[in-house]
Design an enzyme around this catalytic site. Structure first.
Site, PDB file in Angstrom:
ATOM      1  N   CYS A   2       0.838  -1.196   0.000  1.00 37.64           N
ATOM      2  CA  CYS A   2       0.000   0.000   0.000  1.00 37.64           C
ATOM      3  C   CYS A   2       0.875   1.249   0.000  1.00 37.64           C
ATOM      4  CB  CYS A   2      -0.944   0.089   1.181  1.00 37.64           C
ATOM      5  SG  CYS A   2      -2.108  -1.245   1.288  1.00 37.64           S
ATOM      6  N   ARG A  28       3.856  -0.362  -4.728  1.00 38.94           N
ATOM      7  CA  ARG A  28       3.600  -0.830  -3.358  1.00 38.94           C
ATOM      8  C   ARG A  28       2.253  -1.563  -3.238  1.00 38.94           C
ATOM      9  NH1 ARG A  28       6.933   1.570   0.310  1.00 38.94           N
ATOM     10  NH2 ARG A  28       5.494   0.936   1.925  1.00 38.94           N
ATOM     11  N   TRP A  74      -2.987  -2.703  -1.679  1.00 41.86           N
ATOM     12  CA  TRP A  74      -2.701  -4.146  -1.765  1.00 41.86           C
ATOM     13  C   TRP A  74      -3.567  -4.751  -0.686  1.00 41.86           C
ATOM     14  CZ3 TRP A  74      -0.761  -8.130   1.301  1.00 41.86           C
ATOM     15  CH2 TRP A  74      -0.308  -9.262   0.624  1.00 41.86           C
ATOM     16  N   ASN A 100      -1.745   2.100   5.775  1.00 37.15           N
ATOM     17  CA  ASN A 100      -0.921   0.993   5.299  1.00 37.15           C
ATOM     18  C   ASN A 100      -0.545   0.164   6.516  1.00 37.15           C
ATOM     19  OD1 ASN A 100       1.099  -0.645   4.197  1.00 37.15           O
ATOM     20  ND2 ASN A 100       2.651   0.962   4.319  1.00 37.15           N
ATOM     21  N   GLY A 101      -0.806  -1.136   6.475  1.00 34.06           N
ATOM     22  CA  GLY A 101      -0.476  -1.977   7.631  1.00 34.06           C
ATOM     23  C   GLY A 101      -1.692  -2.752   8.072  1.00 34.06           C
ATOM     24  N   GLU A 467      17.179 -18.263  -5.932  1.00 34.15           N
ATOM     25  CA  GLU A 467      16.819 -16.897  -6.304  1.00 34.15           C
ATOM     26  C   GLU A 467      16.307 -16.855  -7.752  1.00 34.15           C
ATOM     27  OE1 GLU A 467      16.008 -14.160  -5.452  1.00 34.15           O
ATOM     28  OE2 GLU A 467      16.436 -12.798  -7.101  1.00 34.15           O
ATOM     29  N   LYS A 471      12.680 -15.405  -9.154  1.00 41.20           N
ATOM     30  CA  LYS A 471      12.510 -14.419 -10.239  1.00 41.20           C
ATOM     31  C   LYS A 471      11.548 -14.938 -11.286  1.00 41.20           C
ATOM     32  CE  LYS A 471      13.639 -11.700  -8.774  1.00 41.20           C
ATOM     33  NZ  LYS A 471      14.294 -11.317  -7.570  1.00 41.20           N
ATOM     34  N   GLU A 474       7.857 -15.110  -9.915  1.00 44.73           N
ATOM     35  CA  GLU A 474       7.222 -13.812  -9.659  1.00 44.73           C
ATOM     36  C   GLU A 474       6.646 -13.173 -10.910  1.00 44.73           C
ATOM     37  OE1 GLU A 474       9.155 -10.900  -6.572  1.00 44.73           O
ATOM     38  OE2 GLU A 474      10.684 -11.848  -7.793  1.00 44.73           O
ATOM     39  N   HIS A 490      17.476 -37.336  -4.943  1.00 45.90           N
ATOM     40  CA  HIS A 490      16.807 -37.750  -3.705  1.00 45.90           C
ATOM     41  C   HIS A 490      15.301 -37.476  -3.754  1.00 45.90           C
ATOM     42  CE1 HIS A 490      20.675 -38.586  -1.941  1.00 45.90           C
ATOM     43  NE2 HIS A 490      21.091 -37.398  -2.337  1.00 45.90           N
ATOM     44  N   LYS A 584       5.780  -4.550  -3.715  1.00 44.94           N
ATOM     45  CA  LYS A 584       7.130  -4.222  -3.261  1.00 44.94           C
ATOM     46  C   LYS A 584       7.001  -3.826  -1.799  1.00 44.94           C
ATOM     47  CE  LYS A 584      11.329  -3.163  -4.903  1.00 44.94           C
ATOM     48  NZ  LYS A 584      12.102  -4.288  -5.450  1.00 44.94           N
TER      49      LYS A 584
END
Ligand code: F6R
Length: 589
Positions: A2, A28, A74, A100-101, A467, A471, A474, A490, A584
């Protein structure tokens, strides 16, 4: 998570300023948005579902106003609807709030307010704040009412409120970012600097548990005591263009390409500072690296680099799990937090735990003045400039560069470390040319319709495989998983079927033979092997050549995968800058 933004000043286009600022904060949160502006002493609202980037303010200017707030959402509480989009208003439409939160005790508060007769129009936790504030305003002035309201809220949040009949903004933070921008007789309050960077580079930092009231000028207060606090105006050195896309189609590709320069910028640190921090690491009774998501993979990679270069063991724990490990912390422990934003809630909570136990905290962060920056005993700024695409690219490689430098410094080889990284930066510069991009585009076209792919590596390239998988997940939404090459047999090798793409990150070192053998096992089961390696090999169906960066190989190897993820996203018609379900800066737990 947000973006929130407020404007107060002589400019009568407050609403339009908010919209253009929210566009800069859209990374955001981007499922819905809204603006509240004062028309005389009443609030007027505009809310929409969808991305604010698609709204044309020139064609649809907002009515004149000098005080406004806005929000890019968000969703946490309640679905993506206009009713749940912020701002939220009181029943008299004099107060508007964005947030926000998460307000953890909103259910109890909402129940009390409903019993008092307040009507709720949304399913959000935020609407509780506006009714609570309005309730306190019945018997208190606005500022006292705001203090009383904020004192009742539990959780991590940043809140902005306007009261139109008093022409005031009240802002407060407890664990989520919020910064004041200081212009010519005008003020901005935002989750992040890019929102107002085109207007001013002067900022005032709001600390946690502080409230700021903006009318003639900003007045800062401690939330718990109400005591007024003095603040300095700080000038930041970001250029407005650094937060813009320029000629690039997306921020993600711009930020990938910026890695030609960002490694140099990251390692341009004061030698005596790096040496001093290396001494802290050497003197600590145990060092733990913490981070979330990509930053956690950077920490994991750094543990290999510290082992190899500094002959030193460092622990790695993901931010959200760290509190469960707190019992081994001592006053002489060192916790190194890695974060682009400096605002990730899980990492922040981990640092709070570390501080409670008396451990020292070093942060490696991009956003100066962020919460992590301000709560740490030591901080290294990676100086990558604003990173706006949700998928981290340039911040990742800069964090790796700093940690590599620290490892070398721990082994009294700072000069050698700098030389290695300068050479790596030069190699990245040569590598990122249009022909290279085309080569990766060709690969993306070949594999774009697969629904699963795998990445393998060994040693430091194992966390880089993890990583790489993040990528790809996402932005391309292809199911991707990373493994230590040796682990495949395994269990995971059962997932390989005819044509399944498998990227092998192969370094030119003692791990090469093993990874090639692992890739051979995949190929024997029908896998399509994409080798990211300085040398070609018969086993590769597609070779992506990378320069041999020695101990800087993780920094170099991840870049072609970042590019591949970007190309796949575009080919699959995804927006790489704003992937679905993500935001983000994850400021909620
Ligand atoms: C992935 C990504 C995230 C972040 C994570 C931590 O591309 O960007 O996984 O790495 O949310 O964020 P920061 O680094 O801001 O703490």
């Amino acid at each position: 998570m947000c973006g929130i933004f407020a404007y107060s000043g002589p400019n009568k286009k407050a609403g339009d300023i908010i919209i253009s600022g929210l566009k800069k904060l859209e990374y955001r949160g981007y499922d819905s948005w809204g603006v509240a502006y004062c028309k005389d002493d009443k609030v007027d609202l505009m809310k929409k579902v969808g991305k604010i980037g698609e709204f044309n303010v020139k064609e649809n200017p907002l009515p004149e106003s000098t005080l406004a707030i806005g929000h890019s959402r968000w969703a946490t509480h309640g679905g993506v609807t206009e009713a749940n989009a912020h701002p939220h208003t009181d029943s008299e439409e004099k107060i508007a709030i964005v947030h926000n939160g998460i307000i953890e005790n909103y259910r109890e508060l909402k129940k009390e307010l409903i019993e008092k007769g307040y009507e709720f129009k949304s399913e959000t936790d935020t609407e509780t704040i506006v009714h609570l504030l309005s309730d306190f305003c019945k018997t208190n002035d606005f500022i006292t009412a705001a203090k009383l309201t904020l004192q009742k809220l539990k959780g991590r949040y940043a809140v902005l409120a306007i009261k139109c009949d008093e022409q005031k903004i009240v802002a407060a933070r407890r664990g989520s970012p919020l910064i004041v921008g200081v212009g010519e007789k005008e003020y901005f309050v935002a989750s992040d600097i890019p929102a107002f960077l085109e207007h001013t580079r002067k900022v005032m930092y709001i600390d946690d548990n502080e409230m700021v009231v903006v009318n003639d000028k900003p007045h800062f207060y401690e939330l718990d005591t109400g005591k007024e606090v003095d603040k300095r105006v700080v000038e930041i050195d970001w250029e407005p263009e650094s937060a813009e896309k320029g000629d690039f189609e997306h921020f993600m590709i711009k930020e990938i390409m910026e890695q030609k320069d960002t490694i140099y910028r990251a390692i341009n640190q004061k030698d005596d500072e790096i040496l001093r921090l290396a001494e802290e690491i050497k003197g600590a009774f145990g060092t733990t690296l913490i981070g979330c998501g990509t930053a956690a993979k950077v920490c994991h990679a750094a543990s290999y680099i510290f082992s190899k270069v500094a002959k030193r063991h460092v622990n790695v724990v993901v931010g959200s799990e760290f509190p469960s490990y707190k019992d081994f912390l001592k006053e002489k422990s060192l916790v190194i937090a890695v974060s682009q934003s400096g605002e990730t809630a899980d990492t922040l909570e981990a640092l709070e735990v570390a501080k409670e136990k008396g451990a020292k905290v070093l942060s490696i962060i991009n956003v100066e003045g962020s919460t992590m920056d301000r709560m740490s005993d030591y901080a290294i700024h990676i100086k990558a400039g604003p990173e706006k695409a949700v998928a981290s690219t340039k911040a990742t490689t800069s964090q790796l560069a700093i940690l590599t430098l620290l490892a070398y410094a721990c082994n009294d080889e700072l000069v050698e470390g700098k030389r290695l990284l300068i050479e790596a930066a030069g190699m990245i510069n040569d590598m990122l040319n249009p022909r290279y991009e085309e080569h990766i585009q060709t690969l993306a076209e070949k594999i774009k319709d697969f629904e699963s792919m795998y990445v393998i590596g060994k040693a430091v390239n194992y966390p880089m495989a993890l990583e790489a998988a993040i990528k790809l997940q996402e932005v391309s939404y292809i199911h991707a998983e990373g493994f230590a090459g040796g682990e495949l047999k395994h269990g995971p090798i059962a997932l390989i079927s005819e044509g399944t793409p498998c990227i092998a990150l192969v370094a030119n070192d003692e791990t090469r033979t093993d990874v090639i053998n692992n890739a051979t096992e995949v190929k024997a089961r029908g896998g399509y092997i994409i080798g990211v390696s300085p040398e070609n090999d018969d086993i590769f169906d597609y070779w992506i050549k990378v320069p041999d960066g020695g101990n800087a190989s993780p920094i170099i190897n991840i870049i072609p995968v970042q590019l591949l993820a970007y190309k796949l996203a575009v080919l699959r018609q995804n927006n790489p800058d704003m992937p679905r379900n993500l935001a983000k800066s994850v400021t909620v737990k």
